[in-house]
Every structure is written in C-alpha cells, then in structure tokens.
Scaffold this motif. Structure first.
Motif, PDB file in Angstrom:
ATOM      1  N   LEU A 403       0.820  -1.208   0.000  1.00  0.00           N
ATOM      2  CA  LEU A 403       0.000   0.000   0.000  1.00  0.00           C
ATOM      3  C   LEU A 403       0.856   1.261   0.000  1.00  0.00           C
ATOM      4  O   LEU A 403       0.432   2.318  -0.455  1.00  0.00           O
ATOM      5  CB  LEU A 403      -0.925   0.005   1.224  1.00  0.00           C
ATOM      6  CG  LEU A 403      -2.181  -0.875   1.138  1.00  0.00           C
ATOM      7  CD1 LEU A 403      -2.775  -1.097   2.518  1.00  0.00           C
ATOM      8  CD2 LEU A 403      -3.203  -0.238   0.207  1.00  0.00           C
ATOM      9  N   PHE A 410      -5.282   1.086  -3.015  1.00  0.00           N
ATOM     10  CA  PHE A 410      -6.331   1.790  -2.271  1.00  0.00           C
ATOM     11  C   PHE A 410      -7.586   1.891  -3.134  1.00  0.00           C
ATOM     12  O   PHE A 410      -8.702   1.611  -2.673  1.00  0.00           O
ATOM     13  CB  PHE A 410      -5.837   3.184  -1.875  1.00  0.00           C
ATOM     14  CG  PHE A 410      -6.828   3.986  -1.080  1.00  0.00           C
ATOM     15  CD1 PHE A 410      -6.818   3.957   0.300  1.00  0.00           C
ATOM     16  CD2 PHE A 410      -7.788   4.769  -1.717  1.00  0.00           C
ATOM     17  CE1 PHE A 410      -7.742   4.702   1.037  1.00  0.00           C
ATOM     18  CE2 PHE A 410      -8.706   5.510  -0.999  1.00  0.00           C
ATOM     19  CZ  PHE A 410      -8.678   5.476   0.390  1.00  0.00           C
ATOM     20  N   GLN A 427      -6.796   5.952   6.056  1.00  0.00           N
ATOM     21  CA  GLN A 427      -5.519   5.292   5.789  1.00  0.00           C
ATOM     22  C   GLN A 427      -4.519   5.776   6.811  1.00  0.00           C
ATOM     23  O   GLN A 427      -4.362   6.984   7.031  1.00  0.00           O
ATOM     24  CB  GLN A 427      -5.013   5.577   4.378  1.00  0.00           C
ATOM     25  CG  GLN A 427      -3.756   4.778   4.043  1.00  0.00           C
ATOM     26  CD  GLN A 427      -3.401   4.796   2.569  1.00  0.00           C
ATOM     27  OE1 GLN A 427      -3.795   5.687   1.845  1.00  0.00           O
ATOM     28  NE2 GLN A 427      -2.648   3.804   2.130  1.00  0.00           N
ATOM     29  N   VAL A 434      -5.569   0.218   5.056  1.00  0.00           N
ATOM     30  CA  VAL A 434      -6.758   1.002   4.736  1.00  0.00           C
ATOM     31  C   VAL A 434      -7.864   0.476   5.633  1.00  0.00           C
ATOM     32  O   VAL A 434      -8.088  -0.745   5.710  1.00  0.00           O
ATOM     33  CB  VAL A 434      -7.164   0.848   3.255  1.00  0.00           C
ATOM     34  CG1 VAL A 434      -8.417   1.671   2.973  1.00  0.00           C
ATOM     35  CG2 VAL A 434      -6.037   1.277   2.349  1.00  0.00           C
TER      36      VAL A 434
END
Length: 458
Positions: A403, A410, A427, A434
């Motif tokens: 991520l 995302f 986040q 997330v």
C-alpha cells in the motif's frame, strides 16, 4: 541460542495434545547439529477454557455463591488430575501432589473472597494464575516422563512486572536478570525449562498477570531476554490467514509478513497473535513463527522485521466486530486550537481506547469497542459539543506493505466495496493499511469482496 516454543490452550488441552507437544520438542532437538543447540524453552498457557472458568469462579465468589464456586473448582481439579494421570507415570505422584496443592490454596482463597464478597484486581490475578501454574507443572512432568530432561520454573520468580494487576507490564531489566539467573543455567545443563505464560510478579513477590492473551507476550519477553533465534507460537491453526475463516470461506495462509503488518492485523481482529507479542521481538529483531501443533510439518507463518507481498497484492484483511461510532460536532472547532486536546482528554479520563479517527472542519468521528463507560463519555463530550453514537458497527482493515508503494491498491479496495455503505474510510500514516468502518451486518459481504479482489487469483 535457543528457541522459545509457546503452546496455547488448545495445544495442551488433553492427552493427545500433550503427546503432540512432546513430539514437537523431541523432534526439534533431534534436528539440531550440536548438543548445546538441542534445548528449547517451553512456555504454556492454561488448558483450553480454564481461564474463562476461573474468571467465572471469581465472579461467583464475589456474589457469595460459595457452593457453586467450590463445585466448579472440583471439576477443574479433576480435569487436571485426569490429564496428569494420562500423560505421566514415574512422575505421576509428585505432579498430582503439586497440582492438588495449587488447587487447595485456590479453594481457600476463593472461600475467603466469597466471605468478603469482593474480588480485587490483585485477588483476580491470584485466582487466574493457577491455570498456567498447573498446566506448566503437568507439561514439565510429562516431558520428563518421556525421556526429555526438563525443569519446571515458576514464572513468578522470573517475569517481574509493574503493579498494574490484570494488565501488568514487564520490567525488562529485572526480568532479563532473573531469566539469566533461573532459565539460562537449565539450558546450559541441557534441561528444557518449562514456564507458565501470562503470569509474573511484582518485585515484592505478589502475583500479577499480563492480561488475556499474555502467554504469547511472556514467550516473547523470555525470547528477548535469552536472545533466542526464533519465537514459535504453537496454536490450532496453520498460521496467520488472509482473512477470518469464520467470515470468509477458505482463506489462505500468509507465509511471510512483517512485524508492522502483523501488529496491524492483530490489533484489528486477527486472533492468532496477541498485539503485544511482537513488541519484545521487534526490539531484538527476533523472528516469530506461528505454527499448528496438530500439523507440525506445515511451514506456518514467519514474521520478521521486513517482508514484501507479491506485486499488486495485499497481505491480509481483518475485521473487528461490535464497534460503536461516536460523532462529535461543534462549530467552535472551526479554526480553533485546543479542541482536539479537550476531546481526547475525555477518552483518557474514562480509560477508553479509540481505534479509528476521522476529522473535518467542524466534526470528529471515532470508534471504540469498549462501551462500558460510553454514557459518561457522551455526557462529558456534550459539555462542549454535540455528541451521538451509532452501535452495531464494524471495522475492516486491509493490510499490506505494498500500500505504501502502489496507490492503485487503495482504489481497488474502495471500488470492490461499491454499493456497501461506508461510514468512515481512513488510511494510517504508515500507509500500511486502509480501514473501513461499516455496519456490522455488511461485514461478510465486504470481507468476501475484498478477499476475492486481492486473493482469488493467487
């Protein structure tokens, strides 16, 4: 260096489980190249279900239900005696006497608590400690009876903590000194040390506990003090999974993840690992491995300081159910300093942890899973803002080192939940997760979609 093996409640629950434990310890020793490397340190939980029963017994004592509490303790004693009888022979008399002695003291304590109609945190620790003391005595005796030189070591003489009963924090300096004094000599002599997890004591010798799930923490503390090469958590699943199997059918085992990823997953609902477990391991950079005592041949999950999932993939998803969202709104928040400090001081005053936080110009939303002091929190917040709450919510957390580097993940996560009402989306600053807050009723659908999006093609 040695290895620390922690066996959970299901891994010591019955004679078959103890037999598997013995086989695992013996097999590990047989695979080492030199005699000095053949001795693991064994840390055990109470037998499955025992801690819950002891909590119930303490509550019965508080309610003055002496006869009922005594009956429950007799059942527990009979269970431990039957287990000791099944897994020992030469050491049987000694270990049975030890177990009976522990329960005799416990029965006396519970009777006194029933007279007082009060169970303090200190008394609760004394009650709960018996589970780990009894199980570790039985395991040490069983190992010795099967030709593995072992020694029971009372964790209360080794793990030194602060005075916060039921949730004590280890004093690493004193604990490491005691570990070198009591545990290291046994290892040097080729003897397997066996200790109960979860329990310790203050410097004055008063029993404390680390809180539920603290046996993992104990193992990590001992591992850090010994400079262990690896800390193994033996449980009843094959390792850390890509999702909760009670929510998502046929999740996959995560073969390798980072300490940071494991911590996020544990905090947001992955039950395999206690969130605090990895803290001492992180400090000493000791790998943690999660293994299945029913299938010891499986590789399990390895947790190290760094790991990289496959390109375009998350590591896992976790969920925390039965969450409450609290909304705080005030026009005085606009362009004002000090508002957030005042707001979070309320949660600090009521000793309630906050999981997820989102803010706008005039409102703040937070989630809590401990609602015991919710009414007081809301009353205090309403002194300076409008405050309301929404129960029956849940948190889903998608975790992965990728991520941080791939912003498309995302988008894929959010898109996969199209049509499901999302209450909050966040986040973390680390960008390793997330977080979605949604209705608890939508958890199964949301988890299934996320899992199909990121793990179906693996």
């Amino acid at each position: 260096m040695s290895v620390v093996m922690k066996f959970g409640g299901t891994s010591v629950a019955d004679p078959d489980a103890i037999s598997r434990l013995i086989g695992i310890v013996r097999d590990w020793g047989s695979r080492q190249s030199t005699p000095l490397e053949t001795v693991p340190v064994v840390v055990v939980s109470a037998l499955a279900g025992v801690t819950d029963t002891l909590v119930a017994v303490a509550r019965m004592a508080e309610d003055g239900e002496t006869i009922r509490a005594a009956s429950e303790l007799r059942v527990l004693l009979d269970r431990h005696i039957a287990l000791a009888s099944a897994v020992t022979r030469d050491t049987q008399t000694a270990v049975m006497n030890d177990v009976r002695g522990e329960f005799d003291e416990l029965i006396g304590l519970v009777h006194a608590l029933a007279v007082l109609r009060e169970v303090s945190p200190r008394s609760m620790d004394a009650v709960l400690a018996v589970g780990e003391i009894a199980s570790s005595r039985i395991v040490a005796a069983a190992l010795a009876d099967h030709g593995i030189q072992s020694a029971w070591i009372d964790s209360r003489t080794v793990l030194i903590t602060d005075s916060e009963h039921t949730a004590a924090a280890p004093d690493m300096i004193d604990t490491c000194e005691r570990t070198r004094e009591h545990v290291s000599p046994a290892i040097a002599a080729g003897t397997v040390p066996v200790l109960g997890g979860f329990i310790g004591s203050k410097t004055a010798g008063v029993t404390t506990t680390l809180g539920r799930g603290g046996s993992d923490y104990s193992a990590a503390v001992f591992g850090a003090c010994l400079g262990a090469e690896e800390i193994q958590i033996w449980t009843d699943v094959d390792g850390m999974l890509t999702a909760d199997p009670r929510v998502v059918p046929e999740p996959r085992v995560v073969p390798h993840l980072s300490f940071s990823e494991a911590s996020e997953l544990a905090y947001f609902g992955a039950k395999v690992l206690h969130p605090s477990t990895i803290l001492p391991a992180v400090a000493r950079n000791i790998p943690v491995r999660i293994l299945n005592s029913r299938r010891p041949q499986n590789a399990g999950t390895l947790i190290t300081s760094y790991a990289q999932p496959a390109e375009g993939q998350l590591t896992a998803i976790a969920c925390k159910r039965d969450v409450t969202v609290i909304d705080i709104t005030s026009t005085r928040m606009l362009m004002a300093h000090g508002f957030l400090r005042r707001l979070f001081e309320v949660f600090e005053r009521f000793k309630t942890a906050v999981d997820v936080v989102t803010t706008s110009e005039v409102s703040v939303s937070v989630t809590v899973d401990d609602t015991r002091r919710l009414d007081g929190i809301l009353d205090n917040l309403r002194n300076f803002a409008e405050a309301s709450c929404e129960p029956q919510m849940a948190i889903i957390c998608a975790v992965g080192e990728n991520l941080r580097a791939d912003p498309r993940l995302f988008g894929r996560a959010v898109t996969s939940l199209d049509g499901i009402p999302l209450r909050l989306v966040s986040q973390a600053g680390s960008r390793r997760n997330v977080t979605f807050v949604l209705r608890d009723a939508d958890v199964t659908e949301a988890m299934t979609r996320l899992h199909e999006q990121f793990f179906r093609a693996q």
